[in-house]
Design a protein around this motif. Structure first.
Motif, PDB file in Angstrom:
ATOM      1  N   ILE A  27     -35.487  15.659 -25.518  1.00  0.00           N
ATOM      2  CA  ILE A  27     -34.072  16.012 -26.225  1.00  0.00           C
ATOM      3  C   ILE A  27     -32.920  15.480 -25.298  1.00  0.00           C
ATOM      4  CG2 ILE A  27     -32.564  17.926 -26.970  1.00  0.00           C
ATOM      5  CD1 ILE A  27     -35.176  19.208 -27.901  1.00  0.00           C
ATOM      6  N   GLU A  28     -32.884  16.024 -24.014  1.00  0.00           N
ATOM      7  CA  GLU A  28     -32.051  15.600 -23.113  1.00  0.00           C
ATOM      8  C   GLU A  28     -31.712  14.142 -22.953  1.00  0.00           C
ATOM      9  OE1 GLU A  28     -30.239  17.131 -18.975  1.00  0.00           O
ATOM     10  OE2 GLU A  28     -32.373  17.258 -19.091  1.00  0.00           O
ATOM     11  N   SER A  29     -32.863  13.293 -23.082  1.00  0.00           N
ATOM     12  CA  SER A  29     -32.802  11.869 -22.691  1.00  0.00           C
ATOM     13  C   SER A  29     -31.930  11.247 -24.007  1.00  0.00           C
ATOM     14  CB  SER A  29     -34.006  11.224 -22.553  1.00  0.00           C
ATOM     15  OG  SER A  29     -34.874  11.542 -23.992  1.00  0.00           O
ATOM     16  N   GLU A  30     -32.151  11.806 -25.150  1.00  0.00           N
ATOM     17  CA  GLU A  30     -31.368  11.444 -26.497  1.00  0.00           C
ATOM     18  C   GLU A  30     -30.174  11.943 -26.461  1.00  0.00           C
ATOM     19  OE1 GLU A  30     -32.795   9.504 -28.944  1.00  0.00           O
ATOM     20  OE2 GLU A  30     -34.512   9.303 -28.098  1.00  0.00           O
ATOM     21  N   ILE A  31     -29.569  12.962 -26.127  1.00  0.00           N
ATOM     22  CA  ILE A  31     -28.425  13.529 -26.269  1.00  0.00           C
ATOM     23  C   ILE A  31     -27.331  13.466 -25.014  1.00  0.00           C
ATOM     24  CG2 ILE A  31     -27.378  15.825 -26.678  1.00  0.00           C
ATOM     25  CD1 ILE A  31     -28.924  14.960 -29.099  1.00  0.00           C
ATOM     26  N   LYS A  32     -27.950  13.507 -23.885  1.00  0.00           N
ATOM     27  CA  LYS A  32     -26.860  13.487 -22.927  1.00  0.00           C
ATOM     28  C   LYS A  32     -26.146  12.244 -22.772  1.00  0.00           C
ATOM     29  CE  LYS A  32     -26.879  13.267 -17.779  1.00  0.00           C
ATOM     30  NZ  LYS A  32     -27.823  13.694 -16.529  1.00  0.00           N
ATOM     31  N   GLY A  33     -24.793  12.467 -22.701  1.00  0.00           N
ATOM     32  CA  GLY A  33     -24.042  11.343 -22.681  1.00  0.00           C
ATOM     33  C   GLY A  33     -23.455  10.979 -24.178  1.00  0.00           C
ATOM     34  N   GLN A  34     -23.898  11.574 -25.134  1.00  0.00           N
ATOM     35  CA  GLN A  34     -23.656  10.820 -26.622  1.00  0.00           C
ATOM     36  C   GLN A  34     -22.658  11.689 -27.131  1.00  0.00           C
ATOM     37  OE1 GLN A  34     -25.390   8.153 -27.411  1.00  0.00           O
ATOM     38  NE2 GLN A  34     -26.260   7.967 -25.441  1.00  0.00           N
ATOM     39  N   THR A  35     -22.066  11.191 -28.100  1.00  0.00           N
ATOM     40  CA  THR A  35     -21.354  11.765 -29.149  1.00  0.00           C
ATOM     41  C   THR A  35     -22.003  12.266 -30.310  1.00  0.00           C
ATOM     42  OG1 THR A  35     -19.176  10.346 -28.621  1.00  0.00           O
ATOM     43  CG2 THR A  35     -19.177  11.707 -30.752  1.00  0.00           C
ATOM     44  N   VAL A  36     -21.894  13.788 -30.575  1.00  0.00           N
ATOM     45  CA  VAL A  36     -22.925  14.157 -31.522  1.00  0.00           C
ATOM     46  C   VAL A  36     -21.883  15.104 -32.318  1.00  0.00           C
ATOM     47  CG1 VAL A  36     -24.817  15.940 -31.899  1.00  0.00           C
ATOM     48  CG2 VAL A  36     -24.685  14.479 -29.828  1.00  0.00           C
ATOM     49  N   MET A  37     -22.306  15.099 -33.915  1.00  0.00           N
ATOM     50  CA  MET A  37     -21.509  15.968 -34.740  1.00  0.00           C
ATOM     51  C   MET A  37     -22.348  16.789 -35.378  1.00  0.00           C
ATOM     52  SD  MET A  37     -19.037  14.488 -37.893  1.00  0.00           S
ATOM     53  CE  MET A  37     -20.088  14.290 -39.208  1.00  0.00           C
TER      54      MET A  37
END
Length: 596
Positions: free
Chosen positions: A258-268
């Motif tokens: 999960i962290e590899s997907e979410i870290k540093g990304q823009t999420v809505m």
């Protein structure tokens, strides 16, 4: 000297003894520093500290003996043995005497030492601890060390037969968990604490149920993992919660994926102010996204979750957006402006009877709203779109479940033609969410009852709000496109049993708070399913997470329904949505005739 050992009773205060004393003094302080003996908190000393004292004294005696042997060719062995014993007795004794004094004062027999458990509770507590293991012993000691005293420790209950009728932490082990009723009655116990944080939930449920039959005030310790990680203290006793009675272990997360997907990304997150949406936001910020967009229709709920999240020590930029998912132009603009990598779509109408009475609103929000956000994600090239669905979408007899199933069709259809990964996640009933049964029961109990249940045989699957949000995040990390994820939620729970347990947890009996059955409401099912027979895939893709097989459907009927929404009466719309969600032929034929 011609012999190896000297007689210690001859010339006791000679030069040899002086060297021996100095070497012993220096070596003792040296080894005490090495073993950290001057950094110990002796009030909380245990066997580890005693072993440290023995090690320091032994090494200092051995060092002094070697210095004596090298310098004078002789050893005062008797003097050194006596010195070794006296050092352990005096150095160890004075420290453990201090520990005893700080714990018990001048009390000779600390067996019935009182200790405070519940702050601001003026009632005298006679407390029984269930579990005489390490957690129970720590709990007993911390209770005894409390400066405020309003609880009397009676003893332990433990199923380990080797501990029966022994004394642990100065308290007797009075029997096994099978004897809770007898022990509570004999010793007039009015407070029970479960100190068994590593025991599985099914066993905890049994013990809580047994305890609640004789004592209203039942509490439990946090999970042992939280204690070990330092997140909570062993003395953070909490009231037993309804989640403790579900008899199922919580679902864990694959944190790394999960962290590899979410870290540093823009999420809505849409519906970010709701019960599920807000918890998704709380979980997301732990994985350090660059930007988190909180989108919702209600300004108060968005304000509340935003104010909560800004209190966290995070680097994530928080963006609040007030928008209605039914406003297609506004949604497209928001997605285009922020270009999120992930969209978690939690905005929906979910109340079954209300949607039965308002089918057009259900279609507009659950179907058209989903279609707007999903197509905006497709056009903006979002990496993954996760739809929050429901187990009520399986063979739905009601409008709410039908619109959620049609919403699944929308995202599955887009998944066939888009580079965006479209997936859906089906929930059971979420404990504590707005509009769920638990808050209703609590309100009814607080007002003196009765607690209303639709039918004595009605069952539902249940999960906690954190579990639900974790499943959404895990689905996003596992997404390949087109999947419907479901959680293994154990066995379904009878609603009436849930009501009874909550009444007991609130400190009442069913005579005081009666249960009334008021009949099944419009659109409700007696039981829920996680997957239909055609969707069942028995192999989990992740521990306790399954993927349902995709069912074929003709999407042009969904499009026709959306396009001709305003032309349909409420009754026709209700029939169309239910028939389409169940892939029934009558509505398909009628719609085909209208399309042609």
């Amino acid at each position: 000297m011609s012999h190896f050992f000297l007689n210690p009773y001859v010339a006791v205060f000679d030069g040899i003894m002086l060297v021996l004393s100095l070497s012993l003094l220096v070596s003792h302080h040296l080894f005490s520093g090495i073993f950290g003996m001057y950094k110990k908190k002796w009030r909380y000393a245990s066997t580890e500290e005693l072993i440290g004292i023995i090690s320091v004294v032994t090494l200092s005696i051995v060092t002094a003996a070697l210095i004596q042997l090298v310098s004078f060719g002789a050893i005062y062995e008797r003097a050194l043995v006596v010195t070794w014993m006296l050092h352990i007795l005096l150095i160890g004794g004075i420290r453990f005497a201090w520990q005893y004094y700080k714990t018990y004062g001048f009390t000779i027999n600390p067996k019935f030492k009182k200790a405070r458990i519940i702050k601001k509770d003026p009632n005298h507590q006679r407390t029984l601890i269930i579990g005489a293991g390490s957690a129970g012993r720590m709990l007993a000691r911390q209770m005894m060390n409390s400066s405020e005293v309003d609880a009397e420790l009676i003893g332990f209950v433990d199923d380990d037969f080797t501990m029966q009728h022994l004394t642990v932490a100065t308290l007797p082990v009075l029997g096994s968990t099978n004897e809770i009723k007898t022990i509570a009655s004999e010793y007039q116990v009015n407070h029970i604490v479960l100190a068994m944080p590593s025991v599985d939930n099914e066993r905890i449920k049994e013990i809580i149920t047994e305890s609640k039959q004789v004592v209203n005030n039942v509490q439990t310790l946090p999970m042992i993992e939280d204690i070990a990680m330092g997140n909570v203290s062993v003395n953070q006793i909490r009231d037993v919660q309804i989640e403790d009675l579900l008899g199922r272990e919580p679902v864990e997360l694959d944190i790394n994926s999960i962290e590899s997907e979410i870290k540093g990304q823009t999420v809505m997150v849409t519906g970010a102010g709701g019960s599920i949406g807000s918890e998704i936001c709380r979980q997301l910020v732990k994985f350090r996204p660059k930007r988190l967009i909180l989108l919702g229709h209600g300004e108060n709920s968005i304000y509340t979750i935003h104010m909560e999240l800004i209190q966290y020590d995070i680097d994530t930029e928080l963006v609040t957006v007030i928008a209605d998912v039914q406003d297609r132009e506004r949604i497209f603009q928001v997605v285009q402006d922020y270009t999120p990598s992930y969209i978690y779509h939690a905005a929906a109408h979910k109340h079954v009877p209300l949607m039965e009475a308002n089918p057009k609103e259900a279609v507009k929000n659950n179907v058209i709203g989903t279609k707007n956000v999903a197509e905006a994600a497709h056009h903006a090239g979002v990496k993954a779109f996760v739809l929050v669905s429901t187990d009520k979408a399986v063979n739905p007899p009601n409008v709410m479940g039908s619109t959620k199933r049609i919403a699944e069709m929308v995202v599955q259809n887009l998944g066939r033609q888009s580079r965006t990964k479209f997936v859906a996640v089906r929930f059971g009933n979420v404990l504590g969410s707005r509009g769920s049964v638990i808050p209703l029961f609590k309100t009814q109990i607080a007002s003196g009852g009765p607690v209303t249940v639709t039918h004595p045989d009605m069952t539902r699957y249940f999960m906690t709000i954190p579990e639900a949000s974790r499943l959404v995040l895990q689905a996003g990390a596992l997404a390949r496109g087109g999947e419907v994820f479901v959680l293994d939620m154990g066995e379904p729970v009878r609603i009436v049993d849930l009501a009874k347990n909550l009444i007991h947890l609130s400190g009442f009996t069913e005579e005081q708070i009666p249960i009334h059955f008021n009949g099944i409401r419009p659109g409700e099912k007696m039981y829920e399913e996680l997957l239909s027979d055609k969707e069942v895939n028995k192999k989990p893709v992740f521990p306790k997470i399954f993927i349902g097989n995709t069912i074929d459907f003709d999407y042009k009927f969904v499009e026709y329904l959306v396009e001709h929404l305003s032309e349909s009466s409420a009754e026709d719309l209700k029939k169309y949505t239910i028939d389409l969600a169940n892939n029934r032929l009558p509505s398909r034929k009628k719609l085909m005739e209208q399309v042609l």
